[in-house]
Design an enzyme around this catalytic site. Structure first.
Site, PDB file in Angstrom:
ATOM      1  CE  LYS A  56      -3.810  -2.547   1.923  1.00  0.00           C
ATOM      2  NZ  LYS A  56      -4.642  -2.982   3.167  1.00  0.00           N
ATOM      3  CD  GLN A 100      -3.686  -5.154   6.160  1.00  0.00           C
ATOM      4  OE1 GLN A 100      -3.780  -3.896   5.763  1.00  0.00           O
ATOM      5  NE2 GLN A 100      -3.817  -6.397   5.493  1.00  0.00           N
ATOM      6  CG  ASP A 123     -10.258  -0.651   4.405  1.00  0.00           C
ATOM      7  OD1 ASP A 123      -9.777  -1.107   3.557  1.00  0.00           O
ATOM      8  OD2 ASP A 123     -10.067  -1.042   5.787  1.00  0.00           O
TER       9      ASP A 123
END
Ligand SMILES: Nc1nc(=O)c2c([nH]1)NC[C@@H]1CN(c3ccc(C(=O)N[C@@H](CCC(=O)O)C(=O)O)cc3)C=[N+]21
Length: 291
Positions: A56, A100, A123
């Site tokens: 990322k 995460q 997200d």
């Protein structure tokens, strides 16, 4: 008899195309004094999670987004982790971030996800943003479903009236993907299969498009696939012989389109994380222009 090989839905190439436009949008934001910054919160030292987070930040560097990293010990308490969330919510340099998953078992995952400022939810998995998706309101989309729809459109796989069978009811893919595909703009018919489905093969054989997101290696076999169907291999499992997707090798000889794994939906999941950060920065700017 000769083997027919499915057309490959190339996630890396599609990602590279997307990054061209992302770079331009980030340059335009920076010219107006807005610097997008993606934060990642990583708890513990799972090697898989570490490598995803590393990817990322590498993507951020490619498109000009600043990186903010919070790597935390596995023993962190609920209260300490909540304090990190509060700090990122308040930090103006962090315009979007993710926590995460999975989190260690002693952490209340839903409480952490709900604490994220919905305006910084990269997200698209905050309950407020999932709710906006149900309502058809503007907001960040969940990254993997967004990547799937983008990949199907990029390769002109027809969605209008198509029968899509989704395998897996996880929060990141199986649950939300139907919400995107059944919008008027996509107009597909969606069946959601899971471990309680009586005859998985019979359901999958009816599909024009199969989205395999169960996390069971090789679950979707060639005999379950209607010849010419588009098959997206989304699940990932760590097995003794490396990373394995949900789709068995023989499917490539029956399917019309196939997204490989790796190299299919994964790179687009990461791309739309950055897309959400850029969208949020643009929304902010448009709001301050109106004020
Ligand atoms: N809050 C949160 N958001 C997530 O989006 C999230 C998460 N937690 N936890 C874990 C899963 C998994 N996931 C992947 C993303 C990209 C690749 C990806 O790009 N894979 C490459 C291969 C990369 C490699 O080999 O390590 C590919 O498919 O080509 C894979 C997996 C995001 N997840």
């Amino acid at each position: 008899m000769w083997a027919v090989t499915a057309l490959v839905l190339d996630g890396k190439k599609t990602r590279d195309e997307l990054f061209e436009s992302f770079r331009e949008r980030v340059t335009a934001l920076r010219a107006r004094g807005v610097v997008p910054g993606l934060g990642t919160v990583l708890v513990g030292d799972d090697p898989g999670s570490h490598s995803y987070v590393k990817g990322k930040h590498a993507d951020c560097a490619k498109v000009g987004i600043e990186s903010i990293r919070r790597d935390l010990p596995a023993e962190i308490s609920q209260a300490e982790l909540e304090a990190v969330i509060d700090e990122l919510n308040a930090d103006p340099a962090c315009t979007g971030y993710i926590v995460q998953l999975p989190l260690p078992k002693h952490i209340d995952e839903n409480a952490i996800l709900e604490r994220i400022d919905p305006a910084k939810d990269a997200d698209g998995l905050h309950p407020t943003n999932l709710g906006r998706l149900v309502l058809g309101a503007d907001g960040p989309l969940p990254c993997t479903p967004h990547g799937i729809v983008h990949l199907l459109r990029r390769y002109d796989v027809p969605l209008n009236g198509a029968h899509v069978v989704v395998v897996g009811r996880g929060v990141t893919v199986g649950r939300p993907i139907g919400l995107l595909l059944t919008r008027r703009s996509e107009n597909a018919t969606v069946t959601l299969c899971h471990t309680g489905t009586r005859d998985l093969g019979a359901e999958v054989r009816r599909a024009d498009i199969v989205i395999a997101a169960a996390g069971v290696p090789g679950l979707i076999t060639a005999d379950m696939v209607k010849p010419g169907a588009a098959v997206l291999d989304v699940g990932v499992s760590r097995t003794a012989d490396g990373l394995r997707g949900d789709v068995a090798p023989g499917v490539a000889e029956v399917a019309g389109h196939l997204s490989p794994n790796p190299g299919g939906v994964g790179p687009l999941t990461r791309a739309f994380l950055l897309g959400n950060v850029i969208d949020a920065a643009e929304r902010d700017l448009a709001r301050s222009d109106r004020a």
